[in-house]
Design a protein around this motif. Structure first.
Motif, PDB file in Angstrom:
ATOM      1  N   GLY A  15      45.558 -18.288  36.776  1.00 28.20           N
ATOM      2  CA  GLY A  15      46.754 -19.667  37.106  1.00 28.20           C
ATOM      3  C   GLY A  15      48.101 -18.382  36.443  1.00 28.20           C
ATOM      4  N   ALA A  19      51.579 -19.820  37.389  1.00 26.79           N
ATOM      5  CA  ALA A  19      53.060 -19.556  36.397  1.00 26.79           C
ATOM      6  C   ALA A  19      53.870 -18.761  37.212  1.00 26.79           C
ATOM      7  N   ILE A 100      54.418 -14.511  30.394  1.00 26.18           N
ATOM      8  CA  ILE A 100      52.662 -14.842  30.538  1.00 26.18           C
ATOM      9  C   ILE A 100      52.138 -13.955  29.882  1.00 26.18           C
ATOM     10  N   GLY A 125      48.932 -17.800  27.680  1.00 27.89           N
ATOM     11  CA  GLY A 125      48.310 -17.410  29.731  1.00 27.89           C
ATOM     12  C   GLY A 125      46.700 -16.169  29.056  1.00 27.89           C
ATOM     13  N   ILE A 138      46.386 -20.979  29.664  1.00 23.77           N
ATOM     14  CA  ILE A 138      46.570 -20.691  30.982  1.00 23.77           C
ATOM     15  C   ILE A 138      44.957 -19.888  31.249  1.00 23.77           C
ATOM     16  N   ASP A 263      43.944 -25.360  36.056  1.00 22.37           N
ATOM     17  CA  ASP A 263      44.368 -24.583  35.985  1.00 22.37           C
ATOM     18  C   ASP A 263      45.695 -24.015  36.402  1.00 22.37           C
ATOM     19  N   ALA A 267      49.424 -24.415  34.534  1.00 24.61           N
ATOM     20  CA  ALA A 267      50.153 -23.139  35.041  1.00 24.61           C
ATOM     21  C   ALA A 267      51.981 -23.360  35.970  1.00 24.61           C
TER      22      ALA A 267
END
Ligand code: ADP
Length: 322
Positions: A15, A19, A100, A125, A138, A263, A267
């Motif tokens: 994911g 993102a 992330i 994440g 995520i 996800d 994301a």
């Protein structure tokens, strides 16, 4: 803002790609130039920073891992190195950074913003779902499903051979992944670091179940974050009570694979929202999820509080086994 950068850091999670795509496409929509930093904080220090185009993030929404690469970077623990990293961004005219990553990466992001004044937004994440202030992260949903695919297969062997399987799942120091996987897999037992595990009691209970004819096979999910060697200690204790369980450590398969639909949506939304919060003047915060809504969580809170495992969830899990 005219120019921002995005990076992925720490353990990769399915994911992260959607993102990044969410960040890039939203920024471009608002007329902002976006740079991608390679290999997390290492790339920030080395100046491994390149412009991303809309086309550059095509065909990645369905891919696991992170195309920007991720890394652990011990130098980033030093304030002087963080100051140097900020100057790499400023040299390119980059005015803000989106990070992330997991707990560690977002802690680093907080220190970076505090010391250098460069605005930072974090996106959670990690497959562990262990970040304070957000219900979801995520990669968590995908990892739960990956572990379930494996355990459903393991159950066939457990059933055929009338054996218990001790299945060790990831989650670092948190039991979130283990509890969710345990409930969804119909595990007979779940051992998580948040609650004391009584090895003798587990073994006795399983021995009693066997004597009562309640079955001699099943799945025990053990979180990797338990005391070192716990899985083997449970196995040894069970052996004293007439069981000879197999041990299976699922390992890194849980980190990879195509991100689930959930996800990908999470994301994409968090990526887009991170840019929108930045444009609204926010900084030093993470975009999180609270009761289905995207919310802002001060990064400082992540360093001060630890996300607790819902005892109710574990209680339900333990009530559901035979
Ligand atoms: P995750 O982000 O998945 O939790 P780590 O805890 O390994 O993974 O952190 C990833 C990276 O974030 C580290 O290698 C380091 O570069 C940075 N980092 C982690 N903790 C800190 C900290 N306390 N101070 C500064 N940087 C940190």
């Amino acid at each position: 803002y005219k120019s921002i950068a995005v990076l992925t850091s720490g353990g990769d999670a399915p994911g992260m790609n959607p993102a990044i795509r969410g960040v890039v496409r939203t920024a471009l929509h608002h007329g902002i130039k976006v740079y991608g930093v390679q290999r997390g904080y290492s790339g920030l220090i080395n100046g491994d920073i390149h412009v991303l185009s809309s086309k550059g993030v095509s065909n990645i929404v369905q891919k696991g891992g992170t195309f920007l690469k991720s890394a652990r970077c011990s130098e980033f623990h030093q304030a002087t190195i963080r100051a140097n990293a900020a100057s790499q961004l400023r040299k390119l005219g980059i005015e803000a950074l989106i990070v992330i990553g997991g707990d560690g990466s977002l802690t680093g992001a907080h220190l970076f913003e505090e010391e250098t004044g460069l605005p930072v937004i974090g996106i959670p994440g990690t497959i562990d779902n262990d970040i304070f202030g957000t219900d979801d992260t995520i990669g968590f949903d995908t990892a739960v499903n990956t572990a379930l695919n494996a355990i459903d297969k393991i159950r066939d062997t457990a059933d055929s051979h009338e054996r218990y399987f001790l299945v060790e799942v990831m989650g670092r120091s948190s039991g979130f992944l283990a509890v969710h996987v345990g409930i969804a897999a119909g595990a007979e037992m779940i051992a998580v670091p948040e609650f004391a595990v009584d090895v003798e009691a587990i073994s006795l209970q399983l021995a009693t179940s066997k004597r009562k004819g309640l079955g001699s096979s099943g799945i025990i999910v053990v979180a990797e974050g338990n005391a070192p060697g716990l899985t083997n200690r449970i196995a040894e204790q069970m052996a004293h009570h007439g069981h000879t369980p197999y041990v299976s450590i699922l390992g890194h398969i849980q980190r990879g694979g195509h991100p689930s639909g959930h996800d990908r949506v999470l994301a994409s939304c968090l990526g887009a929202k991170a840019v929108e919060y930045l444009l609204a003047g926010y900084s030093d915060m993470m975009v999180g999820v609270n009761q289905g809504q995207v919310v802002d969580v001060p990064l400082d809170n992540l360093t001060r509080y630890r996300k607790g495992l819902d005892p109710e969830l574990l209680k339900i899990a333990l009530q559901l086994h035979k």
